[in-house]
Design a protein around this motif. Structure first.
Motif, mmCIF file in Angstrom:
data_model
loop_
_atom_site.group_PDB
_atom_site.id
_atom_site.type_symbol
_atom_site.label_atom_id
_atom_site.label_comp_id
_atom_site.label_asym_id
_atom_site.label_seq_id
_atom_site.Cartn_x
_atom_site.Cartn_y
_atom_site.Cartn_z
ATOM 1 N N LEU A 203 3.155 -45.337 42.759
ATOM 2 C CA LEU A 203 4.468 -44.866 43.313
ATOM 3 C C LEU A 203 4.743 -45.483 44.481
ATOM 4 O O LEU A 203 6.056 -45.930 44.700
ATOM 5 N N THR A 204 3.991 -45.244 45.409
ATOM 6 C CA THR A 204 4.256 -45.713 46.844
ATOM 7 C C THR A 204 4.386 -47.220 47.093
ATOM 8 O O THR A 204 5.279 -47.886 47.635
ATOM 9 N N VAL A 328 -6.540 -43.849 49.944
ATOM 10 C CA VAL A 328 -5.093 -43.881 50.618
ATOM 11 C C VAL A 328 -4.679 -42.695 50.856
ATOM 12 O O VAL A 328 -4.406 -41.555 50.067
ATOM 13 N N LEU A 329 -4.178 -42.511 52.136
ATOM 14 C CA LEU A 329 -3.512 -41.344 52.571
ATOM 15 C C LEU A 329 -2.139 -41.704 53.248
ATOM 16 O O LEU A 329 -0.992 -40.650 52.757
ATOM 17 N N THR A 330 -1.916 -42.775 53.757
ATOM 18 C CA THR A 330 -0.794 -43.107 54.291
ATOM 19 C C THR A 330 -0.317 -44.696 53.958
ATOM 20 O O THR A 330 -1.404 -45.426 54.147
ATOM 21 N N VAL A 331 0.880 -44.938 54.072
ATOM 22 C CA VAL A 331 1.215 -46.428 54.138
ATOM 23 C C VAL A 331 2.380 -46.590 54.625
ATOM 24 O O VAL A 331 3.386 -45.570 54.873
ATOM 25 N N ILE A 357 1.475 -40.724 51.486
ATOM 26 C CA ILE A 357 1.873 -41.032 50.100
ATOM 27 C C ILE A 357 2.271 -39.647 49.454
ATOM 28 O O ILE A 357 1.914 -38.661 50.080
ATOM 29 N N PRO A 358 2.917 -39.865 48.269
ATOM 30 C CA PRO A 358 3.064 -38.796 47.589
ATOM 31 C C PRO A 358 1.807 -37.800 47.482
ATOM 32 O O PRO A 358 0.791 -38.212 47.000
ATOM 33 N N LEU A 359 2.011 -36.422 47.672
ATOM 34 C CA LEU A 359 1.066 -35.408 47.355
ATOM 35 C C LEU A 359 0.113 -35.451 48.379
ATOM 36 O O LEU A 359 -0.932 -34.397 48.435
ATOM 37 N N ALA A 360 0.066 -36.018 49.362
ATOM 38 C CA ALA A 360 -0.872 -36.214 50.553
ATOM 39 C C ALA A 360 -0.090 -35.400 51.607
ATOM 40 O O ALA A 360 1.045 -35.727 52.219
ATOM 41 N N GLN A 361 -0.917 -34.479 52.249
ATOM 42 C CA GLN A 361 -0.372 -33.713 53.553
ATOM 43 C C GLN A 361 -1.062 -34.153 54.662
ATOM 44 O O GLN A 361 -2.393 -33.889 54.444
ATOM 45 N N ILE A 362 -0.602 -34.554 55.758
ATOM 46 C CA ILE A 362 -1.141 -35.297 56.838
ATOM 47 C C ILE A 362 -0.495 -34.580 57.963
ATOM 48 O O ILE A 362 0.697 -34.434 58.215
ATOM 49 N N ILE A 382 -6.139 -36.842 63.123
ATOM 50 C CA ILE A 382 -5.537 -36.698 61.974
ATOM 51 C C ILE A 382 -6.338 -35.904 60.900
ATOM 52 O O ILE A 382 -7.642 -36.147 60.683
ATOM 53 N N VAL A 383 -5.631 -34.772 60.382
ATOM 54 C CA VAL A 383 -6.422 -34.056 59.384
ATOM 55 C C VAL A 383 -5.644 -34.039 58.247
ATOM 56 O O VAL A 383 -4.430 -34.453 57.897
ATOM 57 N N ALA A 384 -6.184 -33.945 56.932
ATOM 58 C CA ALA A 384 -5.475 -34.123 55.677
ATOM 59 C C ALA A 384 -5.950 -33.190 54.505
ATOM 60 O O ALA A 384 -6.890 -32.582 54.429
ATOM 61 N N ARG A 385 -4.924 -33.089 53.681
ATOM 62 C CA ARG A 385 -4.942 -32.470 52.317
ATOM 63 C C ARG A 385 -4.296 -33.234 51.232
ATOM 64 O O ARG A 385 -3.437 -33.824 51.833
#
Length: 532
Positions: A203-204, A328-331, A357-362, A382-385
């Protein structure tokens, strides 16, 4: 019969691609090509043969190979029978490769002919191996001292049996990252993780500036052993793009494949892009690069290289992630604010670390866990879910607890956030050096150098390099008289012994009388970096 509990498993991606895009193709170099429908048949045939020779759910199956059609087959066939795909980093020194194979508890291996001597060398350590599946590009038989099967025979002899049911929470993959320490860390992912990750990446990349679609021809120049090749072996089945596999990397071959297969979309680390654009054949084929869509990750993109790519008509966007995040977390795709900016301003945003990207929380947080302001000045971690992050380091509870402190995955990467919400990494809270998109574990290198009889203390730091991103420099407090040549010769001996890779050897050795130290009496590497 009642309600059917649908599981998100990798075989569903394969079935979708073969059903909706049956005539799209997978191409391996100039040697073999398959339609998606034929590839699907081959995958299922090989999967049935794996069951027949005794591969069971939960078994770890190592793959030791370059980026080939055989590897692509394993990406699907191994997980879809409930076994676990271990993508082995062939750029590790032999000793470290064996260490990861042992730690993962691999019981099977699919291996290209040129890597077979490595297995023979470590045979006394590999007693748990149940079988070795070998292959050769010319389909010749390979002999080993292990129980051996031929890949091509297994692929051709598999029965077309009904698909067995597997669950989305079953482990699908495992691989190792050296990261910041000498001991490799195992990360693992389930079918559900990989399906959701692939859908989000698909999607991204369909968004501007990349705008990938089924009209694109993919050639992903990220090793297949490296973090699921950023998910693209699975993404291609979702978007219906032709998939070009280059084998062992060679810029001349990659440029030739671009020309012959009309490649329009690629992903890679900055070093690979640099090597392609600086190759003599690139100058002769400049029109080839106009409109080429390139996703960059794995290391910071030097602004000089970004502007060169733009000048050559390449449409570039930066991505970010790590082994622990699948990756992948961000683009740097356009959010609704950046979309309204002029071309120059948009370009500066798309070459930053990007937006989730969709569904990633940064989040980018300070030491108290509070979000930093969007001032592009205040630095935080940077922390992520996301629904595809590794749950734990394989058999390593202590480092898992550190990774998942406060229920957020801590990346160790330091960044700032701008007014549009775009993240930009400014430093790494790590000592590992990333050269050409691959880690050089500084602690292993320090440990080896420290065994030289004339070395008192040693520290390895990374310094910026135009070609490789970073290169290692060794700082040494010597014991007596020692020259740089002696250190290099000593390290070359260790290369011969299989303890390190030649490309890990520092570009420079600096001798000091004493090291600068922090308040806790540790070597102050930050100060050392300023001295180079």
């Amino acid at each position: 019969m009642g309600f059917y509990n649908y599981n998100l498993t990798i075989d569903k991606l394969l079935d979708y691609g073969a059903s909706v895009y049956p005539d799209r193709e997978i191409v391996y170099r100039d040697r073999r090509r398959y339609s998606f429908s034929l590839f699907s048949e081959n995958v299922k045939s090989f999967a049935q043969s794996l069951i027949k020779i005794g591969v069971k759910p939960g078994d770890k199956v190592a793959v030791v190979d370059w980026d080939t059609d055989v590897y692509m087959t394993a990406y699907y066939s191994v997980p879809m029978i409930g076994a676990v795909l271990h993508t082995v980093n062939v750029r590790y020194p032999p000793e470290l490769i064996l260490k990861t194979v042992l730690h993962a508890e691999d019981s099977w291996v699919i291996i290209r002919d040129e890597f077979v001597p490595l297995l023979e060398k470590g045979k006394n350590l590999l007693s748990r191996f149940k079988g070795v599946i070998t292959y050769n590009d010319d389909k010749e038989k390979i002999k080993t001292s292990f129980p051996t099967y031929d890949f091509w025979e297994l692929q051709e002899s598999g029965e077309r049996l009904s698909q067995q049911e597997i669950k989305e929470d079953m482990q699908a993959t495992v691989f190792y990252t050296s990261g910041t320490t000498g001991d490799p860390k195992g990360v693992w992912f389930t079918h559900r993780d990989l399906v959701l990750h692939s859908m989000s990446v698909a999607l991204t990349t369909s968004k501007p500036p990349l705008r990938s679609s089924q009209e694109d021809n993919f050639m992903i120049l990220v090793p297949m052993f490296h973090v699921h090749q950023w998910g693209f072996p699975y993404v291609t089945m979702l978007v219906g793009s032709n998939y070009v596999l280059p084998g062992r990397y060679d810029p001349a071959m990659e440029i030739e494949l671009m020309k012959r297969e009309h490649v329009t979309f690629s992903a890679m680390v900055p070093t690979i892009l640099y090597m392609i654009l600086s190759h003599p054949n690139a100058q002769k084929n400049q029109d080839l690069f106009k409109g080429w869509k390139v996703m960059i990750g794995g290391a910071a993109l030097p602004s000089g290289l970004a502007h060169l790519a733009r000048k050559m008509g390449i449409n570039i966007a930066v991505g970010y992630g790590m082994s622990e995040t699948a990756p992948v977390l961000t683009v740097g795709y356009y959010n609704s604010l950046v979309e309204r900016l002029n071309e120059e301003e948009r370009f500066l945003e798309q070459i930053k670390t990007g937006v989730p990207i969709p569904l990633a929380q940064i989040r980018v947080v300070d030491e108290r866990g509070q979000d930093v302001p969007r001032d592009e000045k205040t630095v935080g971690e940077i922390v992520a879910r996301a629904p595809w992050l590794t749950r734990s380091y394989y058999k390593d509870e202590e480092r898992t607890n550190k990774l998942w402190k406060d229920s957020w995955l801590h990346t160790g990467d330091l960044a700032v956030v701008d007014k549009y919400g775009y993240i930009r990494i400014v430093d790494r809270d790590k000592d590992a050096i990333k050269s050409g998109g691959e880690f050089i574990p500084s602690l292993i290198l320090e440990d080896i150098i420290s065994t030289h009889p004339k070395v008192g203390e040693v520290a390895i730091v990374g310094v910026k390099d135009e070609k490789w991103g970073e290169r290692p420099v060794a700082f040494i407090v010597p014991k007596g008289e020692v020259k740089e040549e002696e250190i290099v010769e000593f390290l070359m001996e260790k290369v011969e012994e299989g303890k390190l890779q030649k490309w890990w050897i520092p570009d420079k050795v600096v001798f000091l009388k004493e090291f600068p130290k922090t308040s806790t009496n540790k070597i102050d590497k930050k100060t050392l970096r300023t001295q180079v």
